[in-house]
Design a protein around this motif. Structure first.
Motif, PDB file in Angstrom:
ATOM      1  N   LEU A  58       0.820  -1.206   0.000  1.00 11.61           N
ATOM      2  CA  LEU A  58       0.000   0.000   0.000  1.00 11.61           C
ATOM      3  C   LEU A  58       0.859   1.265   0.000  1.00 11.61           C
ATOM      4  CD1 LEU A  58      -2.938   0.998   0.072  1.00 11.61           C
ATOM      5  CD2 LEU A  58      -2.718   1.149   2.560  1.00 11.61           C
ATOM      6  N   HIS A  59       0.554   2.177  -0.919  1.00  4.51           N
ATOM      7  CA  HIS A  59       1.204   3.491  -1.066  1.00  4.51           C
ATOM      8  C   HIS A  59       2.599   3.412  -1.676  1.00  4.51           C
ATOM      9  CE1 HIS A  59      -1.645   5.275   2.121  1.00  4.51           C
ATOM     10  NE2 HIS A  59      -2.130   5.355   0.906  1.00  4.51           N
ATOM     11  N   GLY A  93      -8.155   4.800  -5.662  1.00  3.90           N
ATOM     12  CA  GLY A  93      -8.086   5.920  -4.722  1.00  3.90           C
ATOM     13  C   GLY A  93      -6.820   5.988  -3.888  1.00  3.90           C
ATOM     14  N   ASP A  94      -5.915   5.032  -4.054  1.00  6.53           N
ATOM     15  CA  ASP A  94      -4.643   5.098  -3.343  1.00  6.53           C
ATOM     16  C   ASP A  94      -3.517   5.351  -4.334  1.00  6.53           C
ATOM     17  OD1 ASP A  94      -5.017   4.640  -0.501  1.00  6.53           O
ATOM     18  OD2 ASP A  94      -5.874   2.716  -1.099  1.00  6.53           O
TER      19      ASP A  94
ATOM     20  N   ARG B  48      -7.233   5.121   7.428  1.00  3.84           N
ATOM     21  CA  ARG B  48      -5.784   4.951   7.505  1.00  3.84           C
ATOM     22  C   ARG B  48      -5.232   5.740   8.690  1.00  3.84           C
ATOM     23  NH1 ARG B  48      -5.460   3.719   1.913  1.00  3.84           N
ATOM     24  NH2 ARG B  48      -6.751   1.873   1.841  1.00  3.84           N
ATOM     25  N   ASN B  65      -4.272   9.134   6.796  1.00  8.17           N
ATOM     26  CA  ASN B  65      -3.413   9.246   5.617  1.00  8.17           C
ATOM     27  C   ASN B  65      -4.224   9.298   4.321  1.00  8.17           C
ATOM     28  OD1 ASN B  65      -0.890   9.560   4.622  1.00  8.17           O
ATOM     29  ND2 ASN B  65      -0.417   7.382   4.526  1.00  8.17           N
ATOM     30  N   ARG B  66      -5.513   9.063   4.451  1.00 10.67           N
ATOM     31  CA  ARG B  66      -6.389   9.187   3.283  1.00 10.67           C
ATOM     32  C   ARG B  66      -7.701   9.743   3.815  1.00 10.67           C
ATOM     33  NH1 ARG B  66      -8.073   4.191  -0.753  1.00 10.67           N
ATOM     34  NH2 ARG B  66      -9.981   5.117  -1.545  1.00 10.67           N
ATOM     35  N   ASP B 405      -2.956   1.503  10.680  1.00 11.78           N
ATOM     36  CA  ASP B 405      -3.366   2.279   9.503  1.00 11.78           C
ATOM     37  C   ASP B 405      -3.856   1.390   8.366  1.00 11.78           C
ATOM     38  OD1 ASP B 405      -0.997   1.208   8.623  1.00 11.78           O
ATOM     39  OD2 ASP B 405      -0.150   3.097   7.903  1.00 11.78           O
TER      40      ASP B 405
END
Lengths: 141, 417
Positions: A58-59, A93-94, B48, B65-66, B405
């Motif tokens: 993630l990210h 959305g990420d 998150r 974070n979002r 998160d």
């Protein structure tokens, strides 16, 4: 005695050679489909970031599961693999931010690993051939 | 196996599932903790949830974070005093990581700015829609973009500005690409910057580069006992880009994740060096001519403690409470988010560790304090982990809070005599 020893050594060598070549044949057969060859390449070059389950991180590293990138244009995929990608990617959305380095792979290796990714982790998409990769790469240059 | 057995097993599994669901509803967090400690889930599904801050009244601010429903900060209250945060209010139209309470203000960061909100006597934000921007224009180039914050007792705020690169290579994360000489990223990133906590609209020129050579810091805290800043560095990835010196297993176990005491001018050594926890020394990075053994002789400070590689320390907290047994007093808790780049080895981290401290020095080795966040015995891909520890905070009663998160769970860890 000397002759006996020599005979012994030769037969050991012959034995090990034959078993070695047998192993070779077996492993060659095991790796001889695009999917099995692709998996080997994936494990070496892609897995550290995109993970064993293709889910990414993630990210950081984008997932390879049913995304428009993976299932979509082969041209884009070949370009990302061979030229790298250094801009943020957004999926569901990420944002995913780690740069993808250009991979130094042959046309066949690119074809195999893309075929593997497009047909693993729940993906189902057409295979990629080495000829297709060659044609796309020629245009990218 | 015949049908009868299958049905029996199915029935039994359903029973087990029902049992575990009812357990979850009882708020037991099912973490593995030292004798006498208990963990409960006090909030769930927040999004998150990154860093957290608890008020003297026991309310909590959570930085997301979002954005969730368009908001990036959640204010949690336990209005009926049953130990669970049942009331949620959200505000702030920016996502980010940092949040901190000090001197009547709530400070919060986006990935390029820091804001503050005036608090009332109950430590509630007075104007949630009107934050004051105190710092702006900080580098955010997608990698290591989160801005962690902490304040000292002299009116300064410390902000981590992570390096937008893995190891300052000419081509980031490219096999055998060499390091850029005199890594220029360090001018505006890869360090800790200090600003005035009480001045609006500051940017680089208004602050100082307090410490440099830190690739990325997410967990940081002010140690009140020796009045100093402490940080946890995320070590570099992918030493295997130099296969002559590092195979995949070596790259999975190097370099150490490191803890530093930071004073003005401290240098973490990135990108020229990294800390090898097996050789107990700073090693010259392969991007700058290293071969996995050459010691780094340039200017860099030693960490005060080294941890296994790639575990991603995201939260640091010095414990000042009286609830936990004596050995925990003034010690450090560290939330490890968990690794993703330890293949072919299993991933590591996904737990909270404890380091005993006295007067600013560790007095013993680190130990796992709270484990089981991942919910599985082995993580091979990072998505296998159900929860990932991130932020830490201490409640007014001395309990320890941990944020996750991944699913937005908040854990409360308490000690019962």
């Amino acid at each position: 005695m000397k002759y006996l020893l020599l005979l012994f050594a030769v037969s050991i060598a012959a034995l090990s050679f034959s078993s070695f070549s047998e192993k070779k044949v077996v492993s060659f057969q095991q790796k001889s489909t695009p999917m099995t060859r692709g998996k080997v390449i994936y494990t070496q070059y892609c897995l550290p970031c995109h993970q064993a389950d293709g889910g990414g991180v993630l990210h950081l590293n984008p997932p390879l599961i049913k995304t428009s990138y993976v299932l979509g244009s082969k041209v884009t995929l070949v370009e990302i693999l061979t030229k790298g990608l250094n801009k943020g990617v957004e999926i569901d959305g990420d944002s995913y931010t780690n740069p993808m380095p250009a991979q130094n792979l042959t046309d066949q290796q690119v074809a195999d690993v893309l075929t593997f990714v497009r047909n693993s982790f729940g993906n189902k998409a057409s295979a990629v051939s080495a000829a297709e990769v060659k044609a796309i790469r020629a245009k990218l240059k | 196996m015949n049908m009868k057995y299958n049905k029996l097993i199915l029935g039994f599994s359903l029973l087990l599932l029902g049992y575990s669901c009812s357990k979850a509803q009882s708020n037991d967090a099912h973490l593995t903790l030292p004798q006498g400690f208990k963990a409960t889930i006090v909030a769930n599904d927040l999004g998150r949830a990154r860093h957290i801050a608890v008020t003297p009244e026991g309310d909590m601010y959570v930085k997301l974070n979002r954005l969730k429903d368009g908001k990036g900060i959640v204010y949690l209250q336990d209005t009926n005093h049953d130990g669970i945060f049942e009331k949620q209010t959200s505000f702030g139209d920016y996502s980010g990581t940092g949040i901190y309470l000090k001197n009547g203000y709530l400070y919060a960061s986006s990935d390029n700015s820091v804001y503050r909100y005036k608090l009332n006597a109950q430590n509630q934000v007075i104007h949630p829609d009107q934050p004051e921007k105190i710092i702006e224009g900080l580098i955010n180039r997608r990698q290591h973009e989160s801005k962690s914050i902490v304040l000292d007792n002299a009116g300064y705020i410390y902000v981590n500005i992570g390096a937008y690169s893995n190891s300052c290579q000419e081509k980031d994360r490219q096999n055998e690409s060499m390091g850029i000489p005199g890594c220029p990223l360090l001018d505006s990133a890869g360090g800790i910057w200090r600003f005035n906590a009480d001045k609006l609209n500051q940017t680089y020129g208004d602050g100082i580069r307090y410490a440099t050579g830190f690739r990325n810091v997410v967990g940081l805290d002010w140690n009140q006992q020796d009045n100093s800043l402490y940080v946890m560095q995320h070590g570099r990835d992918q030493l295997t880009m130099f296969p002559k010196y590092y195979d995949n297993e070596k790259s999975a176990q190097l370099p150490a994740e490191t803890m530093y005491k930071v004073v003005e001018g401290t240098n973490g050594g990135w990108p020229y060096s990294y800390y090898d926890q097996f050789q107990h020394k700073k090693i010259l990075s392969p991007e700058y001519g290293g071969d996995s053994e050459k010691e780094y002789k340039g200017k860099a400070d030693d960490p005060i403690m080294a941890f296994p590689a790639h575990m991603a320390p995201n939260g640091l907290l010095f414990y000042t409470g009286n609830q936990f047994p004596e050995k925990y007093k003034n010690g450090a808790f560290i939330a490890f988010h968990g690794s993703w780049n330890r293949a072919p080895l299993p991933q590591e981290g996904y737990y909270v560790v404890f380091v005993p401290f006295k007067d600013g020095k560790p007095t013993g080795d680190w130990e796992v304090f709270a484990n089981g966040f991942a919910g599985v015995s082995q993580v091979s891909s990072s998505r296998d982990a159900e929860h990932r520890p991130c932020g830490l905070a201490q409640g007014p009663d001395g309990s320890l809070y941990v944020s996750d998160d991944s699913k937005g769970t908040i854990y409360k860890i308490s000690y019962q005599k």
